[in-house]
Design a protein around this motif. Sequence first.
Motif, PDB file in Angstrom:
ATOM      1  N   GLY A  27       0.787  -1.220   0.000  1.00 13.54           N
ATOM      2  CA  GLY A  27       0.000   0.000   0.000  1.00 13.54           C
ATOM      3  C   GLY A  27       0.817   1.266   0.000  1.00 13.54           C
ATOM      4  O   GLY A  27       0.354   2.313  -0.463  1.00 13.54           O
ATOM      5  N   ASP A  28       2.027   1.205   0.524  1.00 11.44           N
ATOM      6  CA  ASP A  28       2.876   2.393   0.585  1.00 11.44           C
ATOM      7  C   ASP A  28       3.815   2.507  -0.618  1.00 11.44           C
ATOM      8  O   ASP A  28       4.659   3.396  -0.659  1.00 11.44           O
ATOM      9  CB  ASP A  28       3.684   2.420   1.882  1.00 11.44           C
ATOM     10  N   LEU A  29       3.647   1.613  -1.586  1.00 12.96           N
ATOM     11  CA  LEU A  29       4.421   1.694  -2.829  1.00 12.96           C
ATOM     12  C   LEU A  29       3.582   2.444  -3.866  1.00 12.96           C
ATOM     13  O   LEU A  29       2.519   1.980  -4.257  1.00 12.96           O
ATOM     14  CB  LEU A  29       4.761   0.299  -3.332  1.00 12.96           C
ATOM     15  N   ASN A  30       4.066   3.579  -4.287  1.00 15.56           N
ATOM     16  CA  ASN A  30       3.293   4.420  -5.195  1.00 15.56           C
ATOM     17  C   ASN A  30       3.836   4.395  -6.622  1.00 15.56           C
ATOM     18  O   ASN A  30       3.682   5.339  -7.386  1.00 15.56           O
ATOM     19  CB  ASN A  30       3.252   5.853  -4.658  1.00 15.56           C
ATOM     20  N   ASP A  31       4.489   3.295  -6.965  1.00 12.92           N
ATOM     21  CA  ASP A  31       4.919   3.022  -8.323  1.00 12.92           C
ATOM     22  C   ASP A  31       4.381   1.662  -8.731  1.00 12.92           C
ATOM     23  O   ASP A  31       3.906   0.881  -7.895  1.00 12.92           O
ATOM     24  CB  ASP A  31       6.445   3.037  -8.430  1.00 12.92           C
ATOM     25  N   THR A  32       4.469   1.382 -10.022  1.00 11.83           N
ATOM     26  CA  THR A  32       3.947   0.110 -10.520  1.00 11.83           C
ATOM     27  C   THR A  32       4.746  -1.069  -9.996  1.00 11.83           C
ATOM     28  O   THR A  32       4.192  -2.107  -9.659  1.00 11.83           O
ATOM     29  CB  THR A  32       3.959   0.097 -12.057  1.00 11.83           C
ATOM     30  N   ALA A  35       3.062   6.640   3.019  1.00 14.67           N
ATOM     31  CA  ALA A  35       1.993   5.924   3.714  1.00 14.67           C
ATOM     32  C   ALA A  35       0.748   5.828   2.848  1.00 14.67           C
ATOM     33  O   ALA A  35       0.380   6.770   2.143  1.00 14.67           O
ATOM     34  CB  ALA A  35       1.672   6.618   5.036  1.00 14.67           C
ATOM     35  N   ALA A  36       0.090   4.677   2.919  1.00 11.57           N
ATOM     36  CA  ALA A  36      -1.075   4.420   2.087  1.00 11.57           C
ATOM     37  C   ALA A  36      -2.304   5.158   2.594  1.00 11.57           C
ATOM     38  O   ALA A  36      -2.485   5.341   3.795  1.00 11.57           O
ATOM     39  CB  ALA A  36      -1.366   2.926   2.049  1.00 11.57           C
ATOM     40  N   THR A  37      -3.144   5.541   1.674  1.00 13.44           N
ATOM     41  CA  THR A  37      -4.488   6.005   2.008  1.00 13.44           C
ATOM     42  C   THR A  37      -5.440   4.822   1.862  1.00 13.44           C
ATOM     43  O   THR A  37      -5.152   3.867   1.124  1.00 13.44           O
ATOM     44  CB  THR A  37      -4.935   7.129   1.070  1.00 13.44           C
TER      45      THR A  37
END
Length: 446
Positions: free
Chosen positions: A97-102, A112-114
């Motif tokens: 969830g905290d990875l904001n890349d593919t 941090a994930a939303t």
Amino acid sequence: LSLSLSLSLHKTSTSKPVAMQRRMLFGLMVLVLFNNARGEASRNVSFPTTTLSSAATATTRLLFGSCNTARMPQWAWDPMMKMAPDAWLWLGDSVYGDLNDTAYSLSANWKAATPGHLRRLYNIQKNNPGYVRFMRGTGAKIFGVWDDHDFGDDNADSTYPHKVDSQRAFLDFLDEPKDSPRRKQNGVYSTHLLDNGRIRLILLDVRYNRTPYSEGQDGDFLGEDQWKWFESVLISSQAEVNIIAGGIQFLPPRTTALGIPIAESWTRFPSARERLLNLVLSSGVRAPIFLSGDVHFAEISEAVCSCQEPLENESNYALANESGGGRTDDSKSTPESTLLEFTSSGLTHSWKEDGWIMPSLLDAFLGLPGNLAYQKEGLMYVGMNFGEIEFRLDQETPSIVVRIHGKDSKIHMSRTYSLDMLTPPSIITQRSRQRSNDCSCRGVNE
């Protein structure tokens, strides 16, 4: 990835001080050079490979794994489907969830994930073609517990602001019934029965109620409500095998390098770990086995354990002698038993794929004093993997077989354990005596 060593190198935009990251990288690179100078053999060489016998039969087959990036290629589902498992167990980090890349990479964007982002990733994972084929083709029961990245952030704890929403999203991903007790409690811990109650799964939540590490070593992973629940489940269990699973490792004592905390495991909170081992070993539960994920490699760990018998139960010693354990006049310890932990981590990424320097850094970290105390005979594999337990409960000598399968279609670890060697000797008298609060374990190599 619980080994914050790796994540601290990956996340250049996190809140961790850059200077500390640089000091840690420099120190570990020195260790790499030191190990190479000594000419040590690499611990990253896998266990000799074997093939799965077509003649092997099992009452129940449980597959397990962790550390899965929803938007990366997923190789494991078709090989697992061919094995016709009875159940699949997520051991944490089912999505990142905290990875904001593919893709998971050294230069990924981490934050941090939303709740909305977590739900999008769960939806992607749930509709992954391989995962869909696996679920439909096997009819396997799907179980799961989370770790930090599907909870919402790296090394997250009870202070994570979206934990209530994260719990809802995770349980929806698992298709947990709307009236399930898991939806009414603080955390996703649960217990399940397989093979008509002969096998019990106990899933521990080490995130929702975990004390922040900043508060020191006297913290807690579970919270009192979960401790009370865990104790009641253990004491009441009649299962022949009791699988205790959680996101982080239970036995290996790996927490720091050069005095810097870089790894997550139960040894971060020594009192909580001691409480856990005391409870498991003195509860009377049969064949307790730990399962864990998180570390981006696979491993088999073994501990040698015993408990001190309460003084008022002299009749217990006669029973212990009948079982072959015996006691001397100056010893009131139960005979020793083996406590196992099987770790499988790295469904879509592992140390082997993290870049040329990462296996050497891992090798250096594991080379620090005590870090291999619990590792059995070099049983470790650093490539992508999933785990298997084959339960042979109807044989003349009931046993389990544990295997670690790699992306290369090879079995990189395979060991068989009889249930007799895994059951603490105190089971002989446990149901009628006061439990001991003085149990201890040492690594198989100590």
